[in-house]
Design a protein around this motif. Structure first.
Motif, short mmCIF file in Angstrom:
data_model
loop_
_atom_site.label_atom_id
_atom_site.label_comp_id
_atom_site.label_asym_id
_atom_site.label_seq_id
_atom_site.Cartn_x
_atom_site.Cartn_y
_atom_site.Cartn_z
N ASN A 64 0.17 4.73 -3.00
CA ASN A 64 -0.62 4.90 -1.68
C ASN A 64 -0.10 4.16 -0.34
OD1 ASN A 64 -1.91 2.37 -1.73
ND2 ASN A 64 -3.12 3.12 -3.50
N ALA A 65 -0.86 4.61 0.70
CA ALA A 65 -0.34 3.78 2.02
C ALA A 65 -0.83 2.49 2.12
CB ALA A 65 -1.33 4.70 3.20
N SER A 66 -1.74 2.07 1.60
CA SER A 66 -2.23 0.63 1.48
C SER A 66 -1.09 -0.37 0.96
CB SER A 66 -3.52 0.28 0.68
OG SER A 66 -4.61 0.95 1.45
N MET A 67 -0.69 0.18 -0.31
CA MET A 67 0.27 -0.72 -0.98
C MET A 67 1.80 -0.56 -0.09
SD MET A 67 -0.30 0.91 -4.85
CE MET A 67 1.24 0.30 -5.32
N ALA A 68 1.91 0.64 0.41
CA ALA A 68 3.32 0.60 1.53
C ALA A 68 3.09 -0.33 2.50
CB ALA A 68 3.47 2.15 1.98
N LEU A 69 1.96 -0.41 3.14
CA LEU A 69 1.70 -1.21 4.38
C LEU A 69 1.97 -2.81 3.87
CD1 LEU A 69 0.92 -1.84 7.19
CD2 LEU A 69 -1.45 -1.59 6.45
N GLU A 70 1.33 -2.94 2.84
CA GLU A 70 1.40 -4.54 2.33
C GLU A 70 2.89 -4.65 2.01
OE1 GLU A 70 -0.18 -7.31 -1.16
OE2 GLU A 70 -0.88 -5.10 -1.05
N ILE A 71 3.56 -3.87 1.25
CA ILE A 71 5.21 -4.03 1.02
C ILE A 71 6.10 -4.45 2.25
CG2 ILE A 71 7.15 -3.35 -0.01
CD1 ILE A 71 5.23 -1.97 -2.11
N ALA A 72 5.57 -3.57 3.48
CA ALA A 72 6.15 -3.52 4.67
C ALA A 72 5.91 -4.96 5.38
CB ALA A 72 5.84 -2.17 5.59
N GLN A 73 4.68 -5.41 5.20
CA GLN A 73 4.37 -6.84 5.89
C GLN A 73 4.95 -7.79 5.05
OE1 GLN A 73 -0.01 -6.19 5.93
NE2 GLN A 73 -0.19 -5.33 7.78
N GLN A 74 5.12 -7.64 3.95
CA GLN A 74 5.68 -8.83 3.29
C GLN A 74 7.15 -8.87 3.38
OE1 GLN A 74 4.68 -7.71 -0.93
NE2 GLN A 74 2.72 -8.75 -0.81
N SER A 75 7.79 -7.76 4.03
CA SER A 75 9.17 -7.84 4.35
C SER A 75 9.49 -8.65 5.49
CB SER A 75 9.74 -6.32 4.52
OG SER A 75 9.18 -5.89 5.60
N GLN A 76 8.64 -9.22 6.38
CA GLN A 76 8.48 -9.68 7.61
C GLN A 76 9.50 -9.31 8.68
OE1 GLN A 76 7.29 -13.14 7.83
NE2 GLN A 76 6.38 -12.54 5.82
N LYS A 77 9.16 -7.59 8.46
CA LYS A 77 10.01 -7.03 9.67
C LYS A 77 8.79 -6.27 10.18
CE LYS A 77 14.15 -6.27 6.71
NZ LYS A 77 15.00 -5.35 6.03
N ASP A 78 8.96 -6.41 11.53
CA ASP A 78 7.58 -5.81 12.22
C ASP A 78 8.16 -4.32 12.72
OD1 ASP A 78 5.81 -5.34 13.96
OD2 ASP A 78 6.57 -6.57 15.81
#
Length: 706
Positions: A64-78
């Motif tokens: 889901n989108a919540s999981m995808a957003l969390e992974i994107a934030q953890q990547s430290q890429k804005d």
């Protein structure tokens, strides 16, 4: 033109994905995209590529989108994260925005997507630039060797700091609390000589509200001397206070660097003596002072080391550098504090003697220097005596340019070097006149080469044993064996100029090599022409002189081969004359060169034998054919006298070494008779013929009579 866009799409429906791509294209983008559906695929995509935007569906079967957003934030890429869904409610959308999603678009309203993407790309760029600016500011702040402060001058006249950074601990050796409580602690550190200027600059800034900028020295509590630079913006408050917000920097290193740069710009890096630039400044000051004060006298000494190149070549450049340093220290010991010694290049030094009584004082110092130079120096465990030639100029109010002083001192130095090593000469106007004539002559030589003003004269060389002297002041006919090619200059305004007037200058300037190449080529062409016209007169040889610079020219053999090939003349017809003094300069190289010439059947004649350095030690090694007895011996021959004995010895030596002998400068029947008695084989001189133009020489060949 479409805007490129890297899109990472979290979407389980390929149809929905294509609708999104189509909408982006309609909005002016050229999307390069990848569709993923699982956590593993998202991690891989984030790590392997660079993405401009992530567009995510709200709900996938196992994702889901919540999981995808969390992974994107953890990547430290804005990376802008935009939610695209057809089922999300307003509450869920708000929660996603709070969690960090940048925008959301409903699938039934996709025409808003390009606008949202473009806005988020701009915002992302702003965030990047802001972060870079923040990082830069933090880096600068942490590396500033100084203090950030706010200083106030109150309306009632009192002063104090409103804020001061921790940099004061290092710069002023005071804590912020100490300074905030008592601002005078800072003022007390200002160097006493700089306080007035600092206060004036601050007062002007307060009155005009212009920025305050000033540099001064301060002395810290521990006694350290530092240079600081203050830069502050001033502003007036409603209550009449003047406030400065600024920075105080430690610029000690920069000031030291500036002083070092200034020193290096004005001093020679090897000896640390003043260089030409500083010398010129001091000379100009002396010139101006002499114009103002009638009693002021000064002198300039121009020194050039004698035989420095020999030492450099034999002991090496490191030893040469050490010698220059030693000489620099020697010269300084003979000067007063007001005087100056400079190195202006190579082995040249200039001394400025200020405020002297007259030329006698300059001579006295010069003679002390020359005496000191007679003391041997130790270089590389070798004892070396280095001498110097010195030119002296007495400064007068007639001088207006430093360059004129150096020119005249240089002229006098060269006169000293030319007449006698380890000596001095005082400049006079006649020296300058001669130098100008010399320069004019050098320029004229260059033009003469371009205009073809040089001509060759041919002096016959004869077999003086082929007929004997008749005994009644009459000469018999002698067999012609060849000519010596002699250069003459037909100057357009000065007329006929003999070699002794221009050859020395041509040798110094290197123009002699062009003259010699022209001589060799022209003489060979002439001999080839005569060989065709007068075959019965041959074999004849043409003698051509080589200079020391010719010997050192790497292309000499190649040039000779080329000219012989062009003229069709064989080496048998050529004799090259080399002066005796040239032989010992580099004997092994000279022998190698002469051997190559001999391989071409070119004869070698040692010119002016006995007049210079003795080459007897090398004579048996040289592949030579002839010795030429210098005219100075022939002209002063008297039976039994010293010159007669020298000539007799040279002829005897040549016989032992199986060399032919040519006597030059034969002018009287008596000289001829003595040479014949000593069995000298060949001769030339005015008794037989003066040097002839090619027309006269050709007439001689045609008549077959000398």
């Amino acid at each position: 033109m479409s805007e490129p866009l890297n899109v990472l799409m979290v979407e389980d429906s390929e149809t929905d994905a294509m609708l999104i791509i189509r909408e982006l294209r309609c909005g002016g983008f050229n999307p390069i995209w990848q569709r993923i559906q699982t956590v593993e695929e998202l991690h891989t995509a984030l790590n392997s590529s660079t993405w401009d935007v992530i567009i995510s569906d709200y709900r996938l079967p196992d994702f889901n989108a919540s999981m995808a957003l969390e992974i994107a934030q953890q990547s430290q890429k804005d990376i802008p994260f935009i939610l695209v869904s057809g089922t999300i409610g307003e509450v869920s959308a708000v929660e996603m925005m709070k969690a960090g999603a940048h925008d959301y678009v409903m699938k039934d309203n996709l025409n808003r997507l390009p606008v949202a993407v473009r806005r988020e790309l701009r915002d992302a760029q702003v965030r990047v630039e802001r972060k870079q600016a923040q990082n830069l500011l933090q880096t600068l702040a942490s590396n500033i060797p100084g203090i950030i402060y706010s200083f106030v001058h109150h309306f009632d006249g009192s002063v104090g700091f409103e804020y001061i950074s921790l940099g004061c601990l290092d710069l002023l050796e005071l804590t912020p609390e100490q300074i905030l409580e008592n601002a005078s602690l800072c003022f007390e550190q200002i160097h006493v000589d700089d306080r007035a200027g600092c206060y004036i600059a601050a007062k002007e800034s307060a009155q005009t509200l212009k920025p305050f900028f000033y540099e001064w020295r301060l002395i810290t509590l521990s006694g350290k001397l530092k240079w600081v630079q203050a830069s502050a913006r001033s502003e007036s408050q409603e209550n009449g206070d003047i406030v400065w917000h600024g920075i105080l920097l430690d610029v000690s290193d920069r000031k030291h660097a500036q002083e070092l740069v200034t020193h290096n710009a004005l001093h020679d890096p090897l000896t640390d003596l003043p260089n030409r630039t500083l010398l010129i400044e001091r000379l100009e000051l002396a010139i101006n002072r002499a114009k103002r004060a009638e009693t002021y006298r000064y002198a300039v000494l121009f020194l050039d080391l004698d035989r420095f190149k020999v030492i450099n070549d034999s002991l090496g450049h490191l030893a040469g550098d050490q010698l220059l340093k030693t000489i620099a220290q020697k010269l300084k010991t003979h000067l007063r504090g007001v005087d100056l010694v400079a190195r202006i290049g190579g082995d040249e030094f200039v001394i400025l003697l200020e405020n002297i009584s007259g030329i006698e004082k300059a001579i006295q110092i010069t003679e002390r220097i020359l005496t000191d130079f007679q003391t041997p120096l130790i270089l590389n465990d070798s004892e070396v005596v280095i001498s110097t030639s010195i030119g002296i100029v007495l400064g007068t109010k007639d001088y207006s340019q430093a360059s004129d002083l150096l020119r005249d001192a240089d002229i006098a130095m060269y006169r000293a070097k030319a007449e006698e090593r380890s000596s001095y000469k005082i400049f006079d106007v006649e020296m300058h006149t001669q130098a100008v004539k010399r320069l004019t002559l050098e320029t004229d030589i260059r033009k003469a080469l371009e205009r073809g003003e040089f001509v060759i004269y041919y002096q016959p060389i004869v077999d003086i044993l082929s007929h004997a002297y008749s005994g009644q002041n009459q000469l018999q006919e002698y067999r012609l064996i060849g000519f010596e090619a002699l250069v003459r200059w037909q100057h357009p305004t000065h007329g006929f100029i003999l070699p002794d007037k221009f050859i020395p200058i041509a040798e110094e300037t290197g123009l002699i090599m062009q003259i010699d190449r022209w001589m060799f080529s022209s003489a060979c062409h002439q001999m080839a022409d005569w060989k065709t016209k007068f075959p019965s007169n041959f074999p004849l040889k043409i003698s051509i002189n080589l200079s020391a610079k010719d010997i050192r020219q790497s292309s000499l053999i190649e040039d000779i081969d080329k000219i012989l090939a062009q003229t069709g003349l064989k080496g048998d017809f050529i004799t090259l004359e080399i002066t005796e003094s040239m032989l010992i300069q580099n004997i092994n190289k000279t022998i190698d060169l002469l051997t190559q010439l001999k391989a071409r059947n070119i004869q070698i004649s040692i010119d002016d034998f006995g007049s210079g350095y003795s080459s007897l030690n090398y004579l048996h090694r040289l592949p030579a054919d002839n010795l030429k007895i210098d005219r100075s011996f022939v002209s002063q021959m008297q039976e039994g006298n010293r010159n007669y004995q020298v000539v007799s010895t040279i002829i005897a030596l040549s016989n032992q070494l199986e060399l032919a002998v040519v006597a030059e400068g034969i002018e009287t029947p008596q000289q001829l008779q003595w040479l014949q008695q000593l069995e000298c084989e060949f001769g030339q001189g005015y008794l037989f013929s003066k040097p002839l133009s090619y027309e006269t020489a050709e007439a001689l060949l045609a008549s077959k009579s000398l």
